[in-house]
Scaffold this active site. Structure first.
Site, PDB file in Angstrom:
ATOM      1  N   GLU A 168     102.724 -14.588  -9.543  1.00 22.96           N
ATOM      2  CA  GLU A 168     102.795 -15.182 -10.891  1.00 22.96           C
ATOM      3  C   GLU A 168     102.696 -16.709 -10.888  1.00 22.96           C
ATOM      4  O   GLU A 168     103.516 -17.421 -11.475  1.00 22.96           O
ATOM      5  CB  GLU A 168     104.096 -14.726 -11.568  1.00 22.96           C
ATOM      6  CG  GLU A 168     104.197 -13.213 -11.647  1.00 22.96           C
ATOM      7  CD  GLU A 168     105.537 -12.709 -12.212  1.00 22.96           C
ATOM      8  OE1 GLU A 168     106.315 -13.516 -12.726  1.00 22.96           O
ATOM      9  OE2 GLU A 168     105.793 -11.496 -12.111  1.00 22.96           O
ATOM     10  N   GLU A 273     102.575  -2.807 -10.421  1.00 22.98           N
ATOM     11  CA  GLU A 273     103.892  -2.670 -11.062  1.00 22.98           C
ATOM     12  C   GLU A 273     103.788  -1.890 -12.379  1.00 22.98           C
ATOM     13  O   GLU A 273     104.361  -2.245 -13.385  1.00 22.98           O
ATOM     14  CB  GLU A 273     104.512  -4.053 -11.299  1.00 22.98           C
ATOM     15  CG  GLU A 273     104.591  -4.898 -10.043  1.00 22.98           C
ATOM     16  CD  GLU A 273     105.269  -6.234 -10.243  1.00 22.98           C
ATOM     17  OE1 GLU A 273     105.921  -6.439 -11.292  1.00 22.98           O
ATOM     18  OE2 GLU A 273     105.170  -7.103  -9.356  1.00 22.98           O
TER      19      GLU A 273
HETATM   20  O1  G3I Z   1     122.034  -8.762  -7.385  1.00 18.79           O
HETATM   21  C1  G3I Z   1     122.735  -9.121  -8.582  1.00 18.79           C
HETATM   22  C2  G3I Z   1     124.123  -8.494  -8.564  1.00 18.79           C
HETATM   23  O2  G3I Z   1     124.875  -9.063  -7.481  1.00 18.79           O
HETATM   24  C3  G3I Z   1     124.813  -8.777  -9.887  1.00 18.79           C
HETATM   25  O3  G3I Z   1     126.061  -8.099  -9.918  1.00 18.79           O
HETATM   26  C4  G3I Z   1     123.949  -8.275 -11.035  1.00 18.79           C
HETATM   27  C5  G3I Z   1     124.604  -8.612 -12.344  1.00 18.79           C
HETATM   28  O4  G3I Z   1     123.645  -8.752 -13.313  1.00 18.79           O
HETATM   29  O5  G3I Z   1     122.639  -8.914 -10.981  1.00 18.79           O
HETATM   30  C6  G3I Z   1     121.967  -8.597  -9.779  1.00 18.79           C
HETATM   31  O6  G3I Z   1     120.711  -9.255  -9.772  1.00 18.79           O
HETATM   32  C7  G3I Z   1     119.746  -8.616 -10.618  1.00 18.79           C
HETATM   33  C8  G3I Z   1     118.532  -8.269  -9.742  1.00 18.79           C
HETATM   34  O7  G3I Z   1     117.474  -7.724 -10.548  1.00 18.79           O
HETATM   35  C9  G3I Z   1     118.895  -7.279  -8.652  1.00 18.79           C
HETATM   36  O8  G3I Z   1     119.327  -6.082  -9.227  1.00 18.79           O
HETATM   37  C10 G3I Z   1     119.324  -9.610 -11.683  1.00 18.79           C
HETATM   38  O9  G3I Z   1     120.406  -9.801 -12.566  1.00 18.79           O
HETATM   39  C11 G3I Z   1     118.126  -9.046 -12.457  1.00 18.79           C
HETATM   40  O10 G3I Z   1     117.621 -10.031 -13.349  1.00 18.79           O
HETATM   41  C12 G3I Z   1     117.016  -8.682 -11.494  1.00 18.79           C
HETATM   42  O11 G3I Z   1     115.962  -8.112 -12.264  1.00 18.79           O
HETATM   43  C13 G3I Z   1     114.753  -7.907 -11.523  1.00 18.79           C
HETATM   44  C14 G3I Z   1     113.685  -8.826 -12.112  1.00 18.79           C
HETATM   45  O12 G3I Z   1     112.436  -8.592 -11.437  1.00 18.79           O
HETATM   46  C15 G3I Z   1     114.065 -10.269 -11.956  1.00 18.79           C
HETATM   47  O13 G3I Z   1     113.055 -11.069 -12.555  1.00 18.79           O
HETATM   48  C16 G3I Z   1     114.306  -6.462 -11.718  1.00 18.79           C
HETATM   49  O14 G3I Z   1     115.225  -5.591 -11.074  1.00 18.79           O
HETATM   50  C17 G3I Z   1     112.913  -6.241 -11.144  1.00 18.79           C
HETATM   51  O15 G3I Z   1     112.418  -4.950 -11.499  1.00 18.79           O
HETATM   52  C18 G3I Z   1     111.949  -7.275 -11.708  1.00 18.79           C
HETATM   53  O16 G3I Z   1     110.709  -7.104 -11.085  1.00 18.79           O
HETATM   54  C19 G3I Z   1     109.713  -8.099 -11.401  1.00 18.79           C
HETATM   55  C20 G3I Z   1     108.829  -8.246 -10.177  1.00 18.79           C
HETATM   56  O17 G3I Z   1     109.619  -8.600  -9.069  1.00 18.79           O
HETATM   57  C21 G3I Z   1     107.728  -9.258 -10.447  1.00 18.79           C
HETATM   58  N1  G3I Z   1     106.943  -8.872 -11.634  1.00 18.79           N
HETATM   59  C22 G3I Z   1     107.757  -8.696 -12.838  1.00 18.79           C
HETATM   60  C23 G3I Z   1     108.840  -7.651 -12.586  1.00 18.79           C
HETATM   61  C24 G3I Z   1     109.643  -7.424 -13.846  1.00 18.79           C
HETATM   62  O18 G3I Z   1     110.335  -8.586 -14.201  1.00 18.79           O
END
Ligand code: G3I
Length: 382
Positions: A168, A273
């Site tokens: 991105e 994705e």
């Molecule tokens: O790891 C922490 C955890 O310790 C904490 O307790 C929890 C509380 O909210 O958050 C956890 O982190 C989260 C992380 O995923 C791991 O689960 C973040 O809040 C959350 O924002 C994060 O979301 C991920 C997102 O990328 C971040 O931008 C999604 O799971 C994931 O599916 C998404 O994937 C992205 C690709 O990597 C790139 N393309 C877009 C796609 C969708 O955004």
């Protein structure tokens, strides 16, 4: 209340039977379904993004579904910088989850993808911090990037098939995102990331990955980016089109035009994705904050599952998309879904979305059946 109790008991008995079936036979009940990976085995890999509960086996049903249906895996979060290198220095790595992820893929004979090395998001603040007195300079950040990529890619050399090296890097208008990477290093941060990854594992496939490439300006920006890297002799072997789509955007014509254009680059094209957001307002988000506003304002209307009419519309949407992917099977090497079941999807975020092929009880939805049928109609090795 009695009826509800009985139904709940029935559901728990069914679930227990499913789990028992796994423990006794070692084969999951999911093994009885037709498999996407077999339906498309002569076309492209069928992948899925998996989470820690799945690759550690805590989510028994999810893990069983992954093994039964898919022949490639991507790490939803555990190989992002914030997860694998949360603190500075050589002892700042946390490889346990990523090791488990790679072991899961190897044990199940899957094509293992690495996601992602350089991204503006989910990168710890320390990466871009100076020494407290001076702002971070180009050479120091390049050294941090090089150390990270050499350490992470080097650890999985010969085991991870391909990496989303840079994720991105473009705005929807096709210009370079004004990320910390760009501001501190300059435009060549992208080429450097690919260079370092190739040094660390010369045999790994190296991809550029982005979303909304069906937007012509952004697609043209990505094409120009790949051509520039190729002109510099950089080892770039693939481009990933994320395809986080909606029910009506992009159109199949836009997807067709995109795969046609990307297919001319002479690199592998991957759908990296895939999911279909059934809740968000129609049409393309102009920017991330519009998407966020839409998320907050789009009513959470499917909290009791999808009405059959929407299940059928979703099935048709997936069948239409796969019709285009099959048309471009000569350049499309992989189609990866961004999550196993609806309950796992990033698109929930406080709502009940239904973007994938399997429901919250790990059961195939009509969209799954539609893709098995699409493969049969295409006459591929089924
Ligand atoms: O790891 C922490 C955890 O310790 C904490 O307790 C929890 C509380 O909210 O958050 C956890 O982190 C989260 C992380 O995923 C791991 O689960 C973040 O809040 C959350 O924002 C994060 O979301 C991920 C997102 O990328 C971040 O931008 C999604 O799971 C994931 O599916 C998404 O994937 C992205 C690709 O990597 C790139 N393309 C877009 C796609 C969708 O955004």
């Amino acid at each position: 209340m009695k009826i509800r109790f009985t139904l709940t008991r029935v559901a728990s008995v069914v679930l227990m039977a499913g789990v028992l079936a796994i423990s006794v036979t070692g084969k999951s009940a999911f093994g009885q379904q037709p498999a996407l990976k077999n339906a498309y085995k002569n076309d492209f890999l069928i992948g899925v993004a998996i989470n820690q509960r799945q690759f550690t086996g805590q989510d028994t049903n999810g893990a069983a579904l992954v093994k039964a249906q898919f022949n490639s895996i991507s790490p939803e979060n555990v190989l992002k910088w914030e997860a694998v290198h949360p603190r500075p220095g050589a002892d700042g790595y946390n490889f346990d989850p990523a090791d488990r992820y790679v072991e899961f893929g190897e044990k199940n004979g899957m094509a293992i993808i690495g996601h992602t090395l350089v991204w503006h998001s989910q990168t710890p603040r320390w990466v871009f911090q100076g020494d407290g007195t001076n702002a971070l300079d180009r050479d120091t950040l390049l050294q941090r990037m090089r150390d990270h990529i050499h350490t992470v890619v080097g650890r999985y050399k010969g085991r991870i098939k391909g990496w989303d090296v840079v994720n991105e890097a473009l705005y929807d208008n096709g210009t370079l995102r004004q990320s910390q990477w760009l501001k501190i290093i300059g435009e060549d941060y992208i080429a450097k990331a690919f260079e370092y990854a190739h040094e660390a594992d010369p045999d790994a496939e190296l991809h550029y990955n982005d979303y909304s490439l069906e937007t012509e300006a952004k697609r043209n920006g990505a094409i120009a980016l790949i051509k520039k890297l190729q002109g510099q002799g950089i080892h770039v072997t693939g481009i990933g089109s994320q395809d986080h789509v909606k029910m009506d955007w992009p159109t199949t014509e836009q997807v067709d035009a995109t795969l046609t254009a990307l297919g001319k680059l002479g690199v592998k094209v991957m759908i990296t994705e895939l999911d279909v957001d059934v809740l968000s307002a129609r049409g393309q988000n102009r920017s991330a904050d519009v998407a966020e506003v839409q998320r907050q304002t789009t009513p959470n209307i499917y909290t009791n599952g999808l009405p059959d009419s929407v299940q059928q519309a979703l099935a048709q949407r997936y069948a239409d998309l796969f019709g285009v992917f099959l048309k471009h099977r000569d350049v499309v090497s992989r189609v990866t879904f961004w999550g196993v079941t609806d309950g796992d999807s990033w698109l929930n975020r406080g709502r009940q979305n239904h973007p994938l092929l399997f429901d919250r009880k790990w059961q195939p939805k009509p969209a799954f059946d539609a893709l098995i049928e699409a493969a049969r109609k295409a006459g591929g090795g089924r």
